[in-house]
Write a protein that holds these residues in place. Structure first.
Motif, short mmCIF file in Angstrom:
data_model
loop_
_atom_site.label_atom_id
_atom_site.label_comp_id
_atom_site.label_asym_id
_atom_site.label_seq_id
_atom_site.Cartn_x
_atom_site.Cartn_y
_atom_site.Cartn_z
N GLY A 141 -13.19 -0.87 -5.23
CA GLY A 141 -13.18 0.05 -4.10
C GLY A 141 -12.12 1.12 -4.25
N LYS A 142 -12.00 1.93 -3.19
CA LYS A 142 -11.04 3.02 -3.14
C LYS A 142 -10.29 2.97 -1.82
N ARG B 194 -2.57 7.13 -16.49
CA ARG B 194 -3.41 6.00 -16.89
C ARG B 194 -3.34 4.90 -15.85
N PRO B 195 -4.44 4.22 -15.60
CA PRO B 195 -4.42 3.12 -14.63
C PRO B 195 -3.62 1.94 -15.17
N ILE B 196 -3.19 1.08 -14.25
CA ILE B 196 -2.41 -0.11 -14.58
C ILE B 196 -3.34 -1.31 -14.60
N SER B 197 -3.23 -2.12 -15.63
CA SER B 197 -4.04 -3.33 -15.76
C SER B 197 -3.11 -4.52 -15.98
N PHE B 198 -3.45 -5.64 -15.35
CA PHE B 198 -2.67 -6.86 -15.53
C PHE B 198 -3.55 -8.06 -15.21
N GLN B 199 -3.11 -9.23 -15.67
CA GLN B 199 -3.82 -10.48 -15.44
C GLN B 199 -3.31 -11.14 -14.17
N GLY C 235 -6.15 5.75 -4.30
CA GLY C 235 -6.19 4.70 -5.30
C GLY C 235 -7.60 4.16 -5.50
N GLU C 236 -7.79 3.62 -6.67
CA GLU C 236 -9.06 2.99 -7.02
C GLU C 236 -8.74 1.70 -7.76
N TYR C 237 -9.34 0.62 -7.33
CA TYR C 237 -9.05 -0.68 -7.92
C TYR C 237 -10.34 -1.38 -8.33
N GLU C 238 -10.20 -2.31 -9.25
CA GLU C 238 -11.33 -3.12 -9.71
C GLU C 238 -10.79 -4.46 -10.19
N ILE C 239 -11.41 -5.53 -9.71
CA ILE C 239 -11.02 -6.88 -10.10
C ILE C 239 -12.18 -7.49 -10.87
N GLY C 240 -11.93 -7.77 -12.13
CA GLY C 240 -12.99 -8.30 -12.97
C GLY C 240 -13.12 -9.81 -12.83
N THR D 56 -7.36 -3.92 -12.35
CA THR D 56 -7.11 -2.54 -12.77
C THR D 56 -6.86 -1.70 -11.53
N LEU D 57 -5.73 -1.01 -11.51
CA LEU D 57 -5.34 -0.20 -10.36
C LEU D 57 -4.97 1.19 -10.85
N ASP D 58 -5.64 2.18 -10.28
CA ASP D 58 -5.35 3.59 -10.57
C ASP D 58 -4.88 4.24 -9.28
N MET D 59 -3.57 4.36 -9.13
CA MET D 59 -2.97 4.86 -7.90
C MET D 59 -2.34 6.23 -8.16
N LYS D 60 -2.68 7.21 -7.34
CA LYS D 60 -2.19 8.57 -7.49
C LYS D 60 -1.61 9.05 -6.17
N HIS D 61 -0.67 9.97 -6.25
CA HIS D 61 -0.09 10.54 -5.04
C HIS D 61 0.36 11.96 -5.33
N GLY D 62 0.44 12.75 -4.27
CA GLY D 62 0.86 14.13 -4.41
C GLY D 62 -0.21 14.99 -5.06
#
Length: 222
Positions: free
Chosen positions: A93-94, A30-35, A56-61, A126-132
């Motif tokens: 972006g990614k 699951r992606p990470i979300s924070f204020q 990774g894929e990020y989005e700033i609202g 919101t940050l969705d970071m994956k590796h491997g």
């Protein structure tokens, strides 16, 4: 007398453990979300092995009720300060990079306050970071190699099992290094303790002879 019922064969638990472990690790991340408050900087850190693909894929609202859009900078660096990805006025972006060595990587979001405005409301990041294995696109692999769905899943499980084996090998190596460090530390402490005892014995002996000679000089003892 009634004949005993045949015992039902018991399923071994040991062969099921690796499969359960693979299924648990293969679950979606699951992606990470924070204020992100105005004029603030928040960083996320993670240790990643060498030669590992990171995506990774990020989005700033935009702040709720704000006439201006999101305003933040994104920078990803390693422990040596090398910039792996940077984006000013990031909104969505990614990114992707491959690690060269086992290191601690840091993704920092820094909020920017627009000129001529008051305090900016918190922005949702919101940050969705994956590796491997998580970062590999198996759909593209299936198209290129013309694999069936079952073959794709087997390839994914094979990569995941290889990743687990590599993690255990790294943990074993770290354990050996820590054991060698502990043994070296124990040896140094032992030598230091022996040296301290010798110093104390030598000092006590010197004090005895010195006090005896002093008392003889004062004719307090014969």
């Amino acid at each position: 007398p009634p004949l005993p019922l045949p015992s039902r064969p018991r399923l071994g638990r040991a062969p099921l453990l690796p499969l359960l472990l693979l299924l648990l690790l293969a679950g979606p991340v699951r992606p990470i979300s924070f204020q992100l408050p105005g004029k603030a900087r928040k960083c996320l850190r993670e240790e990643i092995h060498r030669d590992t693909l990171v995506t990774g894929e990020y989005e700033i609202g935009a702040p709720p009720g704000s006439s201006t859009g999101p305003s933040a900078n994104l920078k990803i660096t390693d422990s040596a300060g090398h910039i792996l990805y940077a984006k000013e006025d990031a909104t969505k972006g990614k990114f992707a990079f491959t690690t060269e060595d086992y290191d601690m990587f840091e993704a920092c979001f820094e909020s920017k306050l627009p000129v001529g405005t008051g305090r900016m409301p918190d922005q949702l990041v919101t940050l969705d970071m994956k590796h491997g294995v998580e970062a590999k696109n198996y759909e593209e692999i299936a198209k290129v190699e013309k694999l069936k769905p079952l073959e794709v899943e087997l390839r994914r499980l094979e990569d995941l099992s290889e990743s687990i084996v590599n993690d255990f090998a790294y943990m074993k190596k770290r354990e050996e290094e820590m054991r060698d460090t502990n043994e070296s530390t124990n040896t140094r402490v032992l030598y230091f303790s022996i040296f301290s005892m010798c110093c104390l014995i030598g000092l006590a002996t010197w004090q005895v002879f010195y006090l005896r000679r002093f008392f003889k000089a004062k004719k307090l003892i014969e």
